[in-house]
Design an enzyme around this catalytic site. Structure first.
Site, PDB file in Angstrom:
ATOM      1  N   SER A 211       0.842  -1.201   0.000  1.00 47.19           N
ATOM      2  CA  SER A 211       0.000   0.000   0.000  1.00 47.19           C
ATOM      3  C   SER A 211       0.876   1.249   0.000  1.00 47.19           C
ATOM      4  O   SER A 211       2.062   1.167  -0.295  1.00 47.19           O
ATOM      5  CB  SER A 211      -0.964  -0.014   1.187  1.00 47.19           C
ATOM      6  N   ASN A 212       0.293   2.383   0.326  1.00 44.27           N
ATOM      7  CA  ASN A 212       1.062   3.631   0.386  1.00 44.27           C
ATOM      8  C   ASN A 212       0.557   4.481   1.549  1.00 44.27           C
ATOM      9  O   ASN A 212      -0.350   4.070   2.272  1.00 44.27           O
ATOM     10  CB  ASN A 212       0.959   4.375  -0.950  1.00 44.27           C
TER      11      ASN A 212
END
Ligand code: C5P
Length: 399
Positions: A211-212
């Site tokens: 993810s980020n």
């Protein structure tokens, strides 16, 4: 939304009066100016002094107690208010309003008011279910009054039923909804806007993902800002942030899920705002079981669909596309390239190389890059304010 609003609060008799004290405090905290009128039975539950101290204004109780010869109090409060809030509304007062009676201060002022009337019934479940109460409520709704449904649950009588005074957050959400819908001048009325928010999660196995740092705060702020300007908002989000009841929320996790939701809804939408940080890649194979620890591991990634680009390909001329660009250098230049490559109408460019703005914080500084105007910098400020500026751009675009 309550800032500067003049609210006449009409309190009628029921055990829920004690909850209205808190509701009034919340309205005042949010910037509303509140004046209170109470029926004699409301005063049996909570002293008018409590409301007086907290609203810092005397309480209207008696139609014939006129302390100022210049004004007639029940007409004065009726004319003064932007909104009439009846909470709690007893079965008795609802019946009187439905019949058009004016036999105390509260009912007299309510008969005289031209402000929108918002009613929060709270009573015994059998009183509420009684056909005559339901008929009265129907009559009030047909006259354009907003009547909430009470909560279901444990009643003061010691049993379960429908009649509880609703939770404060639901009252405030529905109040905002009613106030917004009363306002015919809102510029985005009739427009449907899709907003995406948050970083997508690309599963590696049942417990791991890529993810980020995106929190979803910018997208959620945009949803609120667009809603306040009258739009019907569909928020497609990966974020755990709470959303008010009036915003339709579609929870997704991966880029593929987000693509499917956007693709389904896009045909009917007037605008798409892609504030989500969509992962560009996802694992080629998702393991069904948790992967065992190994000395080395190579993950093979495949490219995700570029949602903005795909929608840019299929968009109709009147549909507006807004994308975001998170960069650390050559921000404007990249934003211009993106604007063309993705067939977008606006790119909101932000510098994610600084810690005080962008990902996962409450503030942001952005530059609006469009085909028509010179790049416009919106200086460092809260995301809610940035969101308003972006939505103002959209309003201008429709004009
Ligand atoms: O090309 P880049 O990923 O930098 O573009 C950013 C913009 O494109 C953002 O608005 C983002 O939400 C959107 N985007 C997308 N689908 C992707 C990647 C980005 O819609 N797979």
């Amino acid at each position: 939304m309550f800032k500067g609003k003049k609210i006449a609060l009409y309190v009628t008799g029921g055990i829920a009066v004690y909850k209205v004290v808190d509701l009034m405090r919340e309205l005042i905290k949010n910037g509303a100016e509140v004046r209170v009128a109470m029926t004699p039975s409301a005063c049996e539950f909570v002293s008018p002094l409590t409301f007086q101290v907290l609203s810092r204004h005397f309480i209207y109780l008696n139609t014939f107690e006129e302390n100022d010869p210049e004004v007639v109090n029940h007409i004065n409060i009726a004319d003064w208010s932007d909104l009439a809030l009846v909470a709690p509304a007893s079965a008795n007062t609802i019946a009187k309003l439905s019949a058009g009676l004016a036999d105390n201060f509260v009912t007299s002022a309510l008969l005289a008011t031209t402000a929108p009337v918002f009613i929060v019934p709270a009573m015994n479940a059998n009183m509420y279910k009684n056909t005559v109460t339901q008929e009265n409520i129907e009559k009030l709704k047909n006259r354009g009054h907003y009547v909430m449904t009470p909560d279901k649950g444990f009643l003061a009588e010691g049993y379960e039923g429908e009649g509880r005074f609703p939770e404060k957050t639901r009252i405030l959400d529905e109040l905002k909804l009613a106030m917004r819908d009363q306002d015919m001048r809102l510029p985005l009325k009739g427009k449907t806007i899709i907003i995406t928010a948050g970083g997508t999660k690309e599963r590696i196995d049942p417990v791991r993902f890529i993810s980020n740092d995106s929190s979803g705060k910018m997208g959620h702020a945009l949803a609120e800002a667009a809603w306040r300007q009258g739009a019907t908002v569909k928020l497609i989000t990966t974020s755990q942030l709470e959303t008010p009841g009036y915003i339709e929320r579609l929870a997704v996790e991966s880029a593929a899920e987000m693509y499917n939701e956007v693709h389904t809804l896009f045909k009917e939408a007037d605008a798409l705002v892609m504030a989500a940080a969509v992962s560009d890649y996802s694992p080629k194979n998702v393991e069904k079981k948790k992967m065992k620890k190994q000395n080395e591991l190579t993950l093979e990634l495949k490219k995700n669909p570029d949602i903005l680009m795909e929608m840019g390909r299929i968009k109709a001329p009147q549909q507006c596309l807004i994308g975001f660009a998170a960069e650390t250098d050559n921000i404007i230049e990249y934003a211009k390239e993106k604007l063309t490559a993705k067939h977008a109408d606006l790119i909101v460019a932000n510098d994610v190389g600084k810690t005080d703005r962008g990902f996962n914080v409450d503030s942001n500084e952005v530059t609006l890059v469009s085909h028509t105007d010179e790049p416009k910098v919106i200086s460092l400020q809260e995301k809610s304010k940035i969101a308003r500026e972006i939505i103002n751009w959209l309003i201008e675009y429709y004009n």
